[in-house]
Scaffold this motif. Structure first.
Motif, PDB file in Angstrom:
ATOM      1  N   ALA A  44       0.833  -1.199   0.000  1.00  0.00           N
ATOM      2  CA  ALA A  44       0.000   0.000   0.000  1.00  0.00           C
ATOM      3  C   ALA A  44       0.869   1.250   0.000  1.00  0.00           C
ATOM      4  CB  ALA A  44      -0.937  -0.009   1.203  1.00  0.00           C
ATOM      5  N   LEU A  45       1.959   1.213   0.768  1.00  0.00           N
ATOM      6  CA  LEU A  45       2.896   2.336   0.800  1.00  0.00           C
ATOM      7  C   LEU A  45       3.516   2.555  -0.575  1.00  0.00           C
ATOM      8  CD1 LEU A  45       4.700   4.423   2.303  1.00  0.00           C
ATOM      9  CD2 LEU A  45       6.241   2.505   2.826  1.00  0.00           C
ATOM     10  N   VAL A  46       3.996   1.482  -1.202  1.00  0.00           N
ATOM     11  CA  VAL A  46       4.617   1.586  -2.530  1.00  0.00           C
ATOM     12  C   VAL A  46       3.618   2.143  -3.544  1.00  0.00           C
ATOM     13  CG1 VAL A  46       5.591   0.278  -4.458  1.00  0.00           C
ATOM     14  CG2 VAL A  46       6.288  -0.243  -2.112  1.00  0.00           C
ATOM     15  N   ALA A  47       2.398   1.620  -3.510  1.00  0.00           N
ATOM     16  CA  ALA A  47       1.381   2.076  -4.458  1.00  0.00           C
ATOM     17  C   ALA A  47       1.084   3.559  -4.284  1.00  0.00           C
ATOM     18  CB  ALA A  47       0.103   1.252  -4.295  1.00  0.00           C
ATOM     19  N   GLY A  48       0.997   4.013  -3.035  1.00  0.00           N
ATOM     20  CA  GLY A  48       0.729   5.427  -2.783  1.00  0.00           C
ATOM     21  C   GLY A  48       1.842   6.326  -3.287  1.00  0.00           C
ATOM     22  N   ILE A  49       3.087   5.921  -3.063  1.00  0.00           N
ATOM     23  CA  ILE A  49       4.230   6.702  -3.539  1.00  0.00           C
ATOM     24  C   ILE A  49       4.274   6.699  -5.061  1.00  0.00           C
ATOM     25  CG2 ILE A  49       6.757   6.748  -3.664  1.00  0.00           C
ATOM     26  CD1 ILE A  49       6.774   5.738  -0.747  1.00  0.00           C
ATOM     27  N   ALA A  50       4.079   5.532  -5.659  1.00  0.00           N
ATOM     28  CA  ALA A  50       4.141   5.418  -7.117  1.00  0.00           C
ATOM     29  C   ALA A  50       3.112   6.307  -7.792  1.00  0.00           C
ATOM     30  CB  ALA A  50       3.938   3.965  -7.531  1.00  0.00           C
ATOM     31  N   ARG A  51       1.884   6.248  -7.323  1.00  0.00           N
ATOM     32  CA  ARG A  51       0.825   7.004  -7.975  1.00  0.00           C
ATOM     33  C   ARG A  51       0.904   8.484  -7.646  1.00  0.00           C
ATOM     34  NH1 ARG A  51      -2.661   1.770  -6.346  1.00  0.00           N
ATOM     35  NH2 ARG A  51      -2.047   0.542  -8.169  1.00  0.00           N
ATOM     36  N   GLY A  52       1.324   8.789  -6.420  1.00  0.00           N
ATOM     37  CA  GLY A  52       1.422  10.191  -6.039  1.00  0.00           C
ATOM     38  C   GLY A  52       2.579  10.914  -6.698  1.00  0.00           C
ATOM     39  N   GLU A  53       3.677  10.193  -6.960  1.00  0.00           N
ATOM     40  CA  GLU A  53       4.880  10.819  -7.497  1.00  0.00           C
ATOM     41  C   GLU A  53       5.177  10.404  -8.931  1.00  0.00           C
ATOM     42  OE1 GLU A  53       8.139  10.605  -4.736  1.00  0.00           O
ATOM     43  OE2 GLU A  53       6.780  10.667  -3.008  1.00  0.00           O
ATOM     44  N   ARG A  54       4.243   9.666  -9.540  1.00  0.00           N
ATOM     45  CA  ARG A  54       4.355   9.265 -10.948  1.00  0.00           C
ATOM     46  C   ARG A  54       5.607   8.426 -11.197  1.00  0.00           C
ATOM     47  NH1 ARG A  54       0.122   8.884 -13.421  1.00  0.00           N
ATOM     48  NH2 ARG A  54       1.012   9.407 -15.457  1.00  0.00           N
ATOM     49  N   ILE A  55       5.885   7.503 -10.290  1.00  0.00           N
ATOM     50  CA  ILE A  55       6.980   6.555 -10.464  1.00  0.00           C
ATOM     51  C   ILE A  55       6.385   5.256 -10.995  1.00  0.00           C
ATOM     52  CG2 ILE A  55       8.793   5.233  -9.298  1.00  0.00           C
ATOM     53  CD1 ILE A  55       8.860   7.439  -7.162  1.00  0.00           C
ATOM     54  N   GLY A  56       6.923   4.756 -12.088  1.00  0.00           N
ATOM     55  CA  GLY A  56       6.494   3.461 -12.591  1.00  0.00           C
ATOM     56  C   GLY A  56       7.097   2.357 -11.748  1.00  0.00           C
ATOM     57  N   VAL A  57       6.318   1.310 -11.450  1.00  0.00           N
ATOM     58  CA  VAL A  57       6.807   0.192 -10.633  1.00  0.00           C
ATOM     59  C   VAL A  57       6.578  -1.110 -11.397  1.00  0.00           C
ATOM     60  CG1 VAL A  57       6.590  -1.093  -8.474  1.00  0.00           C
ATOM     61  CG2 VAL A  57       6.330   1.400  -8.473  1.00  0.00           C
ATOM     62  N   LEU A  58       7.679  -1.824 -11.636  1.00  0.00           N
ATOM     63  CA  LEU A  58       7.623  -3.167 -12.202  1.00  0.00           C
ATOM     64  C   LEU A  58       8.031  -4.124 -11.094  1.00  0.00           C
ATOM     65  CD1 LEU A  58       7.356  -4.975 -14.791  1.00  0.00           C
ATOM     66  CD2 LEU A  58       9.839  -4.700 -15.049  1.00  0.00           C
ATOM     67  N   PHE A  59       7.160  -5.083 -10.759  1.00  0.00           N
ATOM     68  CA  PHE A  59       7.500  -5.977  -9.657  1.00  0.00           C
ATOM     69  C   PHE A  59       7.141  -7.425  -9.953  1.00  0.00           C
ATOM     70  CE2 PHE A  59       3.156  -4.755  -8.684  1.00  0.00           C
ATOM     71  CZ  PHE A  59       2.582  -5.777  -7.933  1.00  0.00           C
ATOM     72  N   THR A  60       7.970  -8.322  -9.416  1.00  0.00           N
ATOM     73  CA  THR A  60       7.663  -9.751  -9.434  1.00  0.00           C
ATOM     74  C   THR A  60       7.180 -10.121  -8.038  1.00  0.00           C
ATOM     75  OG1 THR A  60       9.905 -10.413  -8.791  1.00  0.00           O
ATOM     76  CG2 THR A  60       9.456 -10.181 -11.146  1.00  0.00           C
ATOM     77  N   GLU A  61       6.252 -11.059  -7.973  1.00  0.00           N
ATOM     78  CA  GLU A  61       5.663 -11.352  -6.667  1.00  0.00           C
ATOM     79  C   GLU A  61       4.957 -12.704  -6.706  1.00  0.00           C
ATOM     80  OE1 GLU A  61       5.210 -11.532  -3.225  1.00  0.00           O
ATOM     81  OE2 GLU A  61       5.792  -9.450  -3.577  1.00  0.00           O
ATOM     82  N   HIS A  62       5.147 -13.495  -5.642  1.00  0.00           N
ATOM     83  CA  HIS A  62       4.433 -14.761  -5.513  1.00  0.00           C
ATOM     84  C   HIS A  62       3.163 -14.623  -4.673  1.00  0.00           C
ATOM     85  CE1 HIS A  62       8.184 -16.840  -6.883  1.00  0.00           C
ATOM     86  NE2 HIS A  62       7.277 -17.655  -7.381  1.00  0.00           N
ATOM     87  N   ASP A  63       3.059 -13.566  -3.897  1.00  0.00           N
ATOM     88  CA  ASP A  63       1.891 -13.369  -3.042  1.00  0.00           C
ATOM     89  C   ASP A  63       0.753 -12.792  -3.887  1.00  0.00           C
ATOM     90  OD1 ASP A  63      -0.053 -12.548  -1.255  1.00  0.00           O
ATOM     91  OD2 ASP A  63       1.362 -11.716   0.185  1.00  0.00           O
ATOM     92  N   MET A  64      -0.236 -13.626  -4.196  1.00  0.00           N
ATOM     93  CA  MET A  64      -1.322 -13.192  -5.062  1.00  0.00           C
ATOM     94  C   MET A  64      -2.220 -12.153  -4.403  1.00  0.00           C
ATOM     95  SD  MET A  64      -0.891 -14.494  -8.013  1.00  0.00           S
ATOM     96  CE  MET A  64       0.827 -14.079  -7.645  1.00  0.00           C
ATOM     97  N   ASP A  65      -2.281 -12.149  -3.065  1.00  0.00           N
ATOM     98  CA  ASP A  65      -3.023 -11.086  -2.385  1.00  0.00           C
ATOM     99  C   ASP A  65      -2.424  -9.730  -2.733  1.00  0.00           C
ATOM    100  OD1 ASP A  65      -4.810 -12.783  -1.119  1.00  0.00           O
ATOM    101  OD2 ASP A  65      -3.572 -12.983   0.672  1.00  0.00           O
TER     102      ASP A  65
END
Length: 260
Positions: free
Chosen positions: A185-206
């Motif tokens: 949630a923190l990463v998403a807020g920073i990314a959208r608020g500051e227009r940073i693109g985020v590419l991530f790999t993740e096994h946690d489907m939640d």
């Protein structure tokens, strides 16, 4: 605006085709998840973008500039930050000291390290720690922190380079469920608020279904599906080869969380 574009990426290791004609785009402020079973080609694709691997063919561009095959250090200088599956921090340094070191490196001041290093960029480091909720623990050694807090420090270190693009390799690995949700949630807020693109790999489907804007699904090096979480969740091939019932449960929990 397209921030990152991968076009026709191919990579072979001996007789194994680890990535086959992988193409995708990522916009500024967008969260794009790459998922798939073990051996799907996620890490290969991720590392071709970050410069750890050179593709056999294909192209990677950042804001229209070709970065294909550039070494990681040069990719970083062009505005790409990265976090790792196992957090990369100096455990014996204080929280603020870790971020100060990242700022010193970003400003090319490593030759001026001692004895003045711990006086350099202190206000900027505190501001970054405040962004990730760690300012109150600035003077603690990182080795004393809970692992979820170490991940927040690593995020502050990545943000010290003022990235346009953030690459996150298994950002919630080793974390408790509540910590995972809070970090993403923190990463998403920073990314959208500051227009940073985020590419991530993740096994946690939640984490994927709750926070990704779009999802790319790889199996045996090939893209089998792409789209918004609800589209990927409904894809019969994705359900068959990867998500199964666990993906349905994760999507249900994500919907419930989104609606309170």
């Amino acid at each position: 605006m397209t921030l990152l574009a991968a076009e026709g990426l191919n990579k072979r290791f001996g007789g194994v085709q680890a990535a086959k004609d992988v193409s995708f785009a990522l916009d500024a402020g967008e969260m794009l998840a790459i998922i798939g079973p073990n051996g799907a080609g996620k890490s290969t694709t991720f590392n071709m973008v970050g410069g750890q691997l050179r593709p056999d063919s294909g192209r990677v561009s950042l804001a229209g500039q070709d970065i294909t095959g550039l070494p990681p250090r040069e990719v970083c200088r062009m505005g790409v930050g990265r976090t790792f599956q196992v957090a990369q921090t100096f455990l014996s340094f204080t929280v603020i000291g870790n971020v100060q070191m990242a700022l010193i490196a970003h400003h090319g001041q490593t030759r001026k390290l001692l004895p003045d290093a711990m006086a350099m960029h202190r206000d900027a480091a505190l501001a970054l720690l405040d962004r990730v909720g760690m300012a109150a623990q600035a003077e603690r050694p990182v080795g004393e922190l809970a692992y979820g807090d170490v991940k927040r420090v690593e995020l502050a270190i990545a943000l010290a380079a003022a990235p346009r693009l953030l690459l996150m390799d298994e950002p919630t690995a080793g974390m408790a469920p509540a910590e995972r949700s809070a970090l993403m949630a923190l990463v998403a807020g920073i990314a959208r608020g500051e227009r940073i693109g985020v590419l991530f790999t993740e096994h946690d489907m939640d984490a994927v279904f709750a926070h990704a804007d779009r999802i790319l699904v790889l199996v045996r090096g090939e893209i089998i599906a792409r789209g918004r979480p609800e589209e990927v969740r409904a894809d019969a091939e994705v359900q068959r080869v990867y998500l199964g019932h666990s993906g349905t449960r994760a999507a249900t929990r994500a919907r419930r969380a989104a609606h309170g």
